[in-house]
Design a protein around this motif. Structure first.
Motif, short mmCIF file in Angstrom:
data_model
loop_
_atom_site.label_atom_id
_atom_site.label_comp_id
_atom_site.label_asym_id
_atom_site.label_seq_id
_atom_site.Cartn_x
_atom_site.Cartn_y
_atom_site.Cartn_z
N GLN A 1 0.62 -1.09 0.03
CA GLN A 1 0.03 0.09 -0.01
C GLN A 1 0.85 1.26 0.10
OE1 GLN A 1 -3.08 0.06 2.91
NE2 GLN A 1 -3.74 -1.89 2.55
N ILE A 2 2.18 1.18 0.63
CA ILE A 2 2.65 2.33 0.94
C ILE A 2 3.42 2.85 -0.56
CG2 ILE A 2 4.98 3.22 1.66
CD1 ILE A 2 4.18 1.92 4.27
N LEU A 3 3.96 1.53 -1.20
CA LEU A 3 4.65 1.41 -2.35
C LEU A 3 3.45 2.16 -3.55
CD1 LEU A 3 6.30 -1.83 -3.34
CD2 LEU A 3 7.38 0.50 -3.06
N ALA A 4 2.26 1.67 -3.26
CA ALA A 4 1.27 2.31 -4.35
C ALA A 4 1.20 3.62 -4.10
CB ALA A 4 -0.11 1.50 -4.09
N LYS A 5 1.10 4.17 -3.07
CA LYS A 5 0.92 5.76 -2.79
C LYS A 5 1.88 6.49 -3.24
CE LYS A 5 -2.21 5.94 1.30
NZ LYS A 5 -2.20 6.16 2.74
N LEU B 1 -4.39 7.71 -9.62
CA LEU B 1 -5.41 7.68 -10.52
C LEU B 1 -5.33 6.68 -11.88
CD1 LEU B 1 -8.28 8.58 -11.30
CD2 LEU B 1 -6.95 10.51 -12.33
N SER B 2 -4.04 6.82 -12.34
CA SER B 2 -4.00 5.63 -13.31
C SER B 2 -3.07 4.53 -12.73
CB SER B 2 -3.23 6.41 -14.42
OG SER B 2 -1.73 6.70 -13.99
N LYS B 3 -2.61 4.54 -11.66
CA LYS B 3 -1.78 3.55 -11.14
C LYS B 3 -0.66 3.15 -12.06
CE LYS B 3 -5.83 2.70 -8.80
NZ LYS B 3 -6.03 3.70 -7.81
N LYS B 4 -0.25 4.18 -12.83
CA LYS B 4 1.12 3.92 -13.51
C LYS B 4 2.16 4.63 -12.55
CE LYS B 4 -0.99 4.44 -18.03
NZ LYS B 4 -1.33 5.15 -19.15
N PRO B 5 3.45 4.14 -12.75
CA PRO B 5 4.53 4.82 -12.02
C PRO B 5 4.43 6.37 -12.14
CG PRO B 5 5.34 2.77 -13.23
CD PRO B 5 4.04 3.26 -13.73
N ASN C 1 -0.09 11.63 -11.86
CA ASN C 1 0.57 12.03 -12.98
C ASN C 1 -0.18 13.07 -13.54
OD1 ASN C 1 2.87 10.41 -12.91
ND2 ASN C 1 1.82 8.69 -13.96
N LYS C 2 0.19 14.29 -13.89
CA LYS C 2 -0.62 15.37 -14.47
C LYS C 2 -1.48 14.74 -15.68
CE LYS C 2 -0.39 20.21 -15.66
NZ LYS C 2 0.34 21.39 -15.83
N TYR D 1 -11.36 6.80 -16.17
CA TYR D 1 -11.01 5.73 -14.93
C TYR D 1 -12.16 5.59 -14.05
CZ TYR D 1 -6.34 7.59 -16.34
OH TYR D 1 -5.04 7.70 -17.03
N GLY D 2 -12.59 4.15 -14.23
CA GLY D 2 -13.63 3.55 -13.55
C GLY D 2 -13.90 4.50 -12.36
N ASP D 3 -12.93 4.48 -11.29
CA ASP D 3 -13.23 4.79 -9.98
C ASP D 3 -12.63 6.31 -9.61
OD1 ASP D 3 -10.52 3.97 -10.13
OD2 ASP D 3 -10.75 2.97 -8.45
N GLY D 4 -12.40 7.05 -10.76
CA GLY D 4 -12.00 8.50 -10.81
C GLY D 4 -12.56 9.14 -9.76
N ALA D 5 -13.93 9.12 -9.80
CA ALA D 5 -14.95 10.00 -8.69
C ALA D 5 -14.45 9.71 -7.40
CB ALA D 5 -16.32 10.15 -9.22
N ARG D 6 -14.24 8.58 -7.19
CA ARG D 6 -13.93 8.27 -5.75
C ARG D 6 -12.37 8.57 -5.29
NH1 ARG D 6 -11.39 4.44 -3.30
NH2 ARG D 6 -10.59 3.37 -5.35
N ILE D 7 -11.69 8.49 -6.35
CA ILE D 7 -10.22 8.92 -5.96
C ILE D 7 -9.80 10.51 -5.91
CG2 ILE D 7 -7.94 8.83 -6.73
CD1 ILE D 7 -8.64 6.01 -7.93
#
Ligand SMILES: [Zn+2]
Length: 263
Positions: free
Chosen positions: A29-33, A39-43, A58-59, A72-78
């Motif tokens: 989870q830390i890595l992901a953050k 939003l895009s989960k890309k590096p 990422n801008k 992005y499906g869950d964009g509104a949540r994020i």
């Protein structure tokens, strides 16, 4: 099949395994953050932006999202709170000058604190300044923070900078120590606080706008009414204006020309 005498895991082993799994999950989870766009989960890749809740994106992903909220499906949540590019700050990040470590099981942080060179990998709290976007470790900024010049130039009418106005140690732009320092990837409790501030800031803005609008509408309506009444009075008065009053200098369409005709 297990249970053959030698391989019965006891409770302690089970707890250990569970703890290890939880630890690994937390690490992921830390890595992901800290290494990936929320939003895009890309590096994460320059240019990187952050919102009022301190998430990293990422801008280009944010731009994509703003153009099409469903991309992005869950964009509104994020990032439903990001309504335009004004709601994000482009970060000025310092690239990690350390050479890549080969065969490390931990990913190397791409960015560091420019003051302490500590890596931005989730181990230490990092902050950004909403005024200029510069990113520092919280400890580094605290240690080096310097109040901005407190006396306005002579002859200037501007009030002296408030006590909480400091200069960014990287770009010298003034910032308010109390309102412009935002924690990146805050802990849940801090995030809740930041969300409250964000919502509070948004609310009076909306109310003020509404109040101004209402007042403007009321004023223009009153003005219209006044004008209408004024016109009426003038017209009505002209109807009843004394006809042979030569001292009355105010001519109307009813009296205009009458003096020349009958004088
Ligand atoms: Zn700065």
């Amino acid at each position: 099949m297990g249970n053959d005498g030698g391989s019965i895991p006891d409770r302690r082993d089970l707890v250990k395994t569970k703890a290890k799994a939880e630890q690994a999950d937390k690490q992921n989870q830390i890595l992901a953050k800290w290494f990936y766009c929320a939003l895009s989960k890309k590096p994460l890749q320059d240019p990187v932006v952050s919102c009022e809740l301190g998430k990293l994106y990422n801008k280009d992903a944010i731009v994509e999202y703003l153009l099409d909220k469903t991309v992005y499906g869950d964009g509104a949540r994020i990032c439903g709170h990001v309504k335009s590019l004004k709601d994000v700050t482009q970060l000025r990040l310092t690239h990690n000058p350390a050479p890549p470590v080969a065969n490390s099981d931990k990913p190397q942080a791409a960015y560091v604190c420019p003051l302490t060179l500590k890596e931005m990998n989730g181990a230490l709290p990092f902050v950004y300044l909403s005024t200029c976007g510069c990113v520092f470790s919280a400890a580094g900024l605290r240690a080096i923070a310097t109040p901005a010049e407190n006396t306005p130039p002579s002859g200037s009418n501007s009030p002296p900078a408030s006590k909480s106005t400091y200069s960014c140690p990287q770009c010298s732009k003034p910032y308010d120590r109390l309102t412009d320092v935002r924690t990146l990837n805050p802990m849940p409790e801090e995030e809740a606080g930041m969300r409250e501030v964000m919502e509070e800031e948004a609310a009076p803005k909306t109310n003020a706008t509404m109040a101004t609008l209402t007042r403007k509408v009321a004023l223009s309506l009153a003005e219209e009414e006044q004008k209408r009444k004024g016109k009426m009075t003038e017209a009505v008065a002209s109807l009843y204006a004394p006809k042979n009053n030569s001292s009355n200098k105010k001519e109307t369409f009813m009296t205009r020309g009458t003096f020349t005709r009958y004088a």
